[in-house]
Design an enzyme around this catalytic site. Structure first.
Site, short mmCIF file in Angstrom:
data_model
loop_
_atom_site.label_atom_id
_atom_site.label_comp_id
_atom_site.label_asym_id
_atom_site.label_seq_id
_atom_site.Cartn_x
_atom_site.Cartn_y
_atom_site.Cartn_z
N TYR A 278 -14.72 21.48 -6.48
CA TYR A 278 -14.30 20.10 -6.75
C TYR A 278 -15.41 19.08 -6.51
CZ TYR A 278 -13.21 20.76 -1.77
OH TYR A 278 -13.26 21.10 -0.43
N LYS A 279 -16.58 19.54 -6.07
CA LYS A 279 -17.68 18.61 -5.84
C LYS A 279 -18.50 18.46 -7.12
CE LYS A 279 -17.88 20.01 -0.94
NZ LYS A 279 -17.25 18.83 -0.34
N ASP B 261 -22.04 29.91 2.58
CA ASP B 261 -21.14 28.89 2.04
C ASP B 261 -21.98 28.00 1.12
OD1 ASP B 261 -19.54 26.68 1.53
OD2 ASP B 261 -18.70 26.59 3.55
N PHE C 128 -20.26 23.24 8.66
CA PHE C 128 -19.03 22.48 8.45
C PHE C 128 -17.98 22.97 9.44
CE2 PHE C 128 -15.12 21.33 6.04
CZ PHE C 128 -15.34 19.96 6.03
N ARG D 56 -23.27 8.90 3.62
CA ARG D 56 -23.71 9.88 2.61
C ARG D 56 -23.61 9.29 1.20
NH1 ARG D 56 -20.55 15.42 3.30
NH2 ARG D 56 -18.90 14.07 2.47
#
Length: 397
Positions: free
Chosen positions: A209-210, A184, A113, A356
């Protein structure tokens, strides 16, 4: 056996919406607004500043950290909450470099990322001591480990393609080479099984938050191997990381526990929201969710191959080799995503041509998969990229 029909009722999904974007932001737990309002009234409203002692606010980072630890196989009191994922990566990187002072390379891959890479680049530039961020292809990581590498910073599940690194294999190899490991787990936690203790990882970080549904910008976490707790030096030494924060000493003395990685005041409201969201997981394991996710993703991929053959599936064929999102590739990906969203199928786009679909079994089911395939088929027939409206981009994609 988990009743996923029941867990879907725990969330507020607007009527008529097919939500396949939990890999980016989980939906609102249905009963959260009322529970949070009641809690705020009882604690902040009635106790005001007394909430720090009487409502346990000051210990929320540790309390929720231990709840998060369950998802990643962490021992008690080795995971702490607070701040953003970027800050936690900065802390882990700074501490890792201190643990390996004679080495100068931060090893990562060019599919990581971008924010992780930016943090590493920013830290090395700030230190100005000859450190270098080495970017290689994901498959080359294992062959680039040597006695020059101080730390390895990798995201287990690729944010674009969903490809999973072999966390155990790479960690084992890194250990043999004396490399400090940082993983990560942003796209792993709540989606795929992880055991940081068994793998002997040094540091793990992630957001909530995912797949954990902690809400927009909910606090991040950092895990530290218990063997390192008294050795690590955080590059950010906040007041609550002090051994005795309320003595207000002018000299910093780090806590002897995971608390040394606390930076500032606990984000009480954000942690309270996350605490409530984690309650949905009672009686559910990540293994349960992962098994269901693999079933649904297989159904989705089969549907794409049957009905949309011109779209390329770039996630791995083997379900154990991918996370909980499926990535497609098409040169007109943005226009396709915009068409899907306007037809109430929510997914997202990543440059240059990546579509996605996040699959979260706590609220996604076979009907969602079928609807997504149907609307994607409609998109390929309609060819929205031919129309100017579908070329106009929002800031957030």
């Amino acid at each position: 056996m988990v009743d996923f029909h029941q867990t879907k009722d725990f969330f507020h999904i607007p009527d008529g919406l097919t939500y396949l974007c939990g890999n980016s932001l989980g939906p609102l737990p249905r009963d959260l607004p009322a529970a949070l309002t009641s809690q705020l009234s009882a604690e902040w409203g009635e106790m005001i500043i007394g909430g720090w002692n009487n409502a346990g606010w000051m210990n929320l980072s540790e309390k929720i950290g231990n709840r998060i630890g369950r998802f990643i196989g962490a021992p008690k009191d080795t995971t702490i909450m607070g701040d953003t994922l970027s800050i936690k990566i900065f802390q882990a990187l700074g501490a890792a470099l201190k643990l390996n002072p004679k080495r100068k390379i931060i090893l990562t891959d060019n599919s990581n990322f971008p924010s992780d890479i930016y943090i590493a680049q920013g830290l090395t530039a700030f230190l100005n001591q000859g450190y270098k961020v080495k970017l290689v292809n994901p498959e080359e990581i294992i062959n680039e480990m040597n006695d020059q590498v101080a730390t390895m910073l990798l995201t287990e599940v690729d944010y674009k393609t969903g490809i999973r690194h072999d966390l155990v294999e790479l960690t084992t190899k890194a250990k043999l080479e004396g490399i400090v490991t940082i993983w990560d787990l942003a796209h792993s936690i709540g989606a795929v099984p992880v055991n940081v203790q068994k793998a002997d990882i040094d540091f793990a970080v992630g957001c909530t938050y995912k797949y954990l549904n902690g809400g927009p910008g909910s606090p991040a976490f950092i895990y530290t191997n218990p063997k390192l707790l008294t050795q690590i030096q955080s590059p950010i030494t906040g007041w609550l990381g002090h051994a005795n924060p309320f003595q207000f000493s002018l000299d910093y003395e780090p806590a002897s526990t995971i608390n040394r990685l606390i930076v500032g005041t606990p984000p009480v409201i954000g942690l309270s929201v996350l605490d409530f969201a984690l309650g949905i997981w009672e009686g559910i394991t990540v293994e349960d969710v992962h098994d269901k996710s693999m079933q649904l993703s297989e159904k989705f991929i089969d549907g794409i191959k049957s009905h949309c053959p011109t779209i390329k599936v770039i996630s791995p064929e083997n379900p154990v080799d991918r996370g909980s999102h499926v990535a497609l590739e098409h040169p007109e990906g943005y226009a396709i995503v915009k068409f899907l969203i306007e037809n109430s199928v929510i997914c997202d786009f990543r440059e240059p041509d990546n579509i996605r679909f996040g699959i979260a079994p706590l609220y996604n089911d076979a009907a969602d998969i079928q609807r997504a395939v149907e609307v994607l088929t409609m998109a390929m027939e309609y060819q929205p990229w031919k129309y100017e409206h579908y070329q106009s981009r929002n800031f957030v994609t």
